[in-house]
Scaffold this motif. Structure first.
Motif, PDB file in Angstrom:
ATOM      1  N   MET A   1       0.833  -1.212   0.000  1.00  0.00           N
ATOM      2  CA  MET A   1       0.000   0.000   0.000  1.00  0.00           C
ATOM      3  C   MET A   1       0.854   1.242   0.000  1.00  0.00           C
ATOM      4  SD  MET A   1      -3.116   0.954  -0.188  1.00  0.00           S
ATOM      5  CE  MET A   1      -3.989  -0.516   0.348  1.00  0.00           C
ATOM      6  N   GLU A   2       1.976   1.177   0.760  1.00  0.00           N
ATOM      7  CA  GLU A   2       2.894   2.310   0.841  1.00  0.00           C
ATOM      8  C   GLU A   2       3.507   2.598  -0.531  1.00  0.00           C
ATOM      9  OE1 GLU A   2       5.101   5.457   1.961  1.00  0.00           O
ATOM     10  OE2 GLU A   2       3.535   4.448   3.124  1.00  0.00           O
ATOM     11  N   THR A   3       3.816   1.512  -1.287  1.00  0.00           N
ATOM     12  CA  THR A   3       4.375   1.677  -2.626  1.00  0.00           C
ATOM     13  C   THR A   3       3.396   2.406  -3.530  1.00  0.00           C
ATOM     14  OG1 THR A   3       5.668  -0.347  -2.409  1.00  0.00           O
ATOM     15  CG2 THR A   3       5.296   0.460  -4.632  1.00  0.00           C
ATOM     16  N   GLY A   4       2.106   2.020  -3.440  1.00  0.00           N
ATOM     17  CA  GLY A   4       1.086   2.671  -4.254  1.00  0.00           C
ATOM     18  C   GLY A   4       0.923   4.138  -3.903  1.00  0.00           C
ATOM     19  N   THR A   5       0.998   4.451  -2.594  1.00  0.00           N
ATOM     20  CA  THR A   5       0.885   5.844  -2.150  1.00  0.00           C
ATOM     21  C   THR A   5       2.051   6.673  -2.665  1.00  0.00           C
ATOM     22  OG1 THR A   5      -0.242   5.116  -0.133  1.00  0.00           O
ATOM     23  CG2 THR A   5       0.696   7.333  -0.127  1.00  0.00           C
ATOM     24  N   THR A   8       1.612   7.304  -6.413  1.00  0.00           N
ATOM     25  CA  THR A   8       0.598   8.327  -6.659  1.00  0.00           C
ATOM     26  C   THR A   8       1.166   9.719  -6.406  1.00  0.00           C
ATOM     27  OG1 THR A   8      -1.170   6.798  -6.018  1.00  0.00           O
ATOM     28  CG2 THR A   8      -1.697   9.149  -6.009  1.00  0.00           C
ATOM     29  N   ARG A   9       1.924   9.844  -5.323  1.00  0.00           N
ATOM     30  CA  ARG A   9       2.518  11.141  -4.976  1.00  0.00           C
ATOM     31  C   ARG A   9       3.508  11.597  -6.051  1.00  0.00           C
ATOM     32  NH1 ARG A   9       4.086   9.743  -0.421  1.00  0.00           N
ATOM     33  NH2 ARG A   9       6.280   9.323  -0.863  1.00  0.00           N
ATOM     34  N   VAL A  60      -5.776  13.409 -13.067  1.00  0.00           N
ATOM     35  CA  VAL A  60      -7.021  12.646 -12.899  1.00  0.00           C
ATOM     36  C   VAL A  60      -6.706  11.165 -12.688  1.00  0.00           C
ATOM     37  CG1 VAL A  60      -9.153  11.906 -14.016  1.00  0.00           C
ATOM     38  CG2 VAL A  60      -8.382  14.273 -14.259  1.00  0.00           C
ATOM     39  N   VAL A  61      -5.777  10.641 -13.496  1.00  0.00           N
ATOM     40  CA  VAL A  61      -5.401   9.227 -13.387  1.00  0.00           C
ATOM     41  C   VAL A  61      -4.787   8.935 -12.020  1.00  0.00           C
ATOM     42  CG1 VAL A  61      -3.802   7.480 -14.253  1.00  0.00           C
ATOM     43  CG2 VAL A  61      -5.106   8.868 -15.852  1.00  0.00           C
ATOM     44  N   ALA A  62      -3.996   9.865 -11.506  1.00  0.00           N
ATOM     45  CA  ALA A  62      -3.367   9.670 -10.194  1.00  0.00           C
ATOM     46  C   ALA A  62      -4.429   9.474  -9.106  1.00  0.00           C
ATOM     47  CB  ALA A  62      -2.475  10.866  -9.858  1.00  0.00           C
ATOM     48  N   ARG A  63      -5.538  10.180  -9.231  1.00  0.00           N
ATOM     49  CA  ARG A  63      -6.628  10.027  -8.258  1.00  0.00           C
ATOM     50  C   ARG A  63      -7.298   8.665  -8.401  1.00  0.00           C
ATOM     51  NH1 ARG A  63      -8.662  14.540  -5.702  1.00  0.00           N
ATOM     52  NH2 ARG A  63     -10.717  13.547  -5.609  1.00  0.00           N
TER      53      ARG A  63
END
Length: 312
Positions: A1-5, A8-9, A60-63
């Protein structure tokens, strides 16, 4: 989950850098192109305006990809990035086609064009420097985030540097010779380059959407990982696919049929760990255990002796 966050950042930061940088360059080029009466510079500005739209789409994709997996999307929302990359390719293709058709029309019908003013030269030089910085930043963000969308955008911006360089050469020759039509020829070449970039990006995105394009080096790493685990044998029915830059891997292995379920599970866990140690960016691995000597007919997946059939 941390990798995904983290991903995204990084994507959001890259998008804002691209949005602000390209917005400034687009306004400069379109304004200078109109003032200096240069079709090539206006076309270059339109191409940069497309980059602004791409940056908005990236935000938008990042969200979307930040949303966790749910019942409707058990693999998560990562493929939204791939879809956005494919849309980006179509935007580039049609922008390039429009510029190419307009330029070709001027050339074919011999529309008289004045030699562009010196302002067009100055703005184009600024554009080249700005695009080099933006392309470099997008590539670095793409590498850190493992994002094919950002890497595609970096590739697009690298192409923009070539485009602006072509425009600069066209402007220089037009000024040197006094032939305004050279500007239209430069604009035509810009359009062709944009179309080429769009097609290349679509081919890469389509390979991911079709669960293909993994390459032999990745499969070889998976098979080597299996052979490094004692008790694991005959890796087969192997499938690898990308989900927004991460690997989803399925593989069957054979173990001694006399082992307990706990022992077989320990071997499968060892295989999973070994694969993650050799293949970077693994999202999920499914290791299916079969008894050694099992000879079921396999209708899909890759066997170890089929690696040579894959592309690089």
């Amino acid at each position: 989950m941390e990798t995904g966050t983290r991903k995204t950042r990084l994507i959001k930061t890259a998008a804002w850098v691209a949005l602000l940088g390209n917005a400034v360059l687009a306004v400069l080029k379109i304004t200078a192109g109109i003032y200096a009466e240069s079709l090539a510079v206006i076309g270059d500005g339109i191409d940069t305006s497309v980059d602004v739209l791409i940056a908005v789409m990236t935000l938008v994709v990042a969200r979307v990809i930040a949303q966790p997996a749910d019942a409707s999307h058990p693999w998560g929302h990562g493929r939204a990035e791939t879809v956005a990359t494919a849309i980006l390719s179509f935007v580039l293709f049609f922008a390039g086609a429009q510029l190419m058709l307009n330029s070709a029309s001027n050339i074919i019908f011999g529309k008289r064009r004045d030699v562009p003013g010196s302002l067009a030269l100055i703005v184009t030089i600024i554009s080249i420097i700005g695009k080099i910085v933006l392309a470099w930043s997008q590539y670095l963000f793409g590498e850190k985030a493992g994002s094919p969308m950002l890497k595609a955008n970096a590739k697009n911006m690298t192409g923009d540097v070539v485009i602006s360089a072509g425009v600069l050469i066209g402007l220089f020759l037009s000024t040197l010779t006094g032939i305004g039509l050279i500007d239209s020829v430069a604009a035509l070449l810009v359009g062709i380059w944009v179309i080429k970039a769009g097609v290349e990006i679509f081919v890469e995105a389509n390979a991911e959407l079709m669960d293909g394009g993994s390459g032999k080096e990745f499969y070889r790493a998976v098979f080597e990982a299996v052979h490094s685990v004692p008790g694991a044998g005959n890796p087969h029915r192997t499938r690898m696919r990308r989900i927004a830059g991460f690997w989803d891997i399925d593989i069957d292995i054979e173990v001694d049929p006399s082992l307990t379920i706990r022992e077989a599970h320990a071997i499968a866990s060892g295989v999973e760990k070994a694969i993650k140690g050799r293949v970077e960016g693994v999202y999920d691995i499914m290791v299916h255990v079969e008894p050694a000597g099992n000879r079921e007919k396999e209708s899909y997946g890759l066997q170890e002796d089929q690696i040579s059939k894959l592309g690089s």
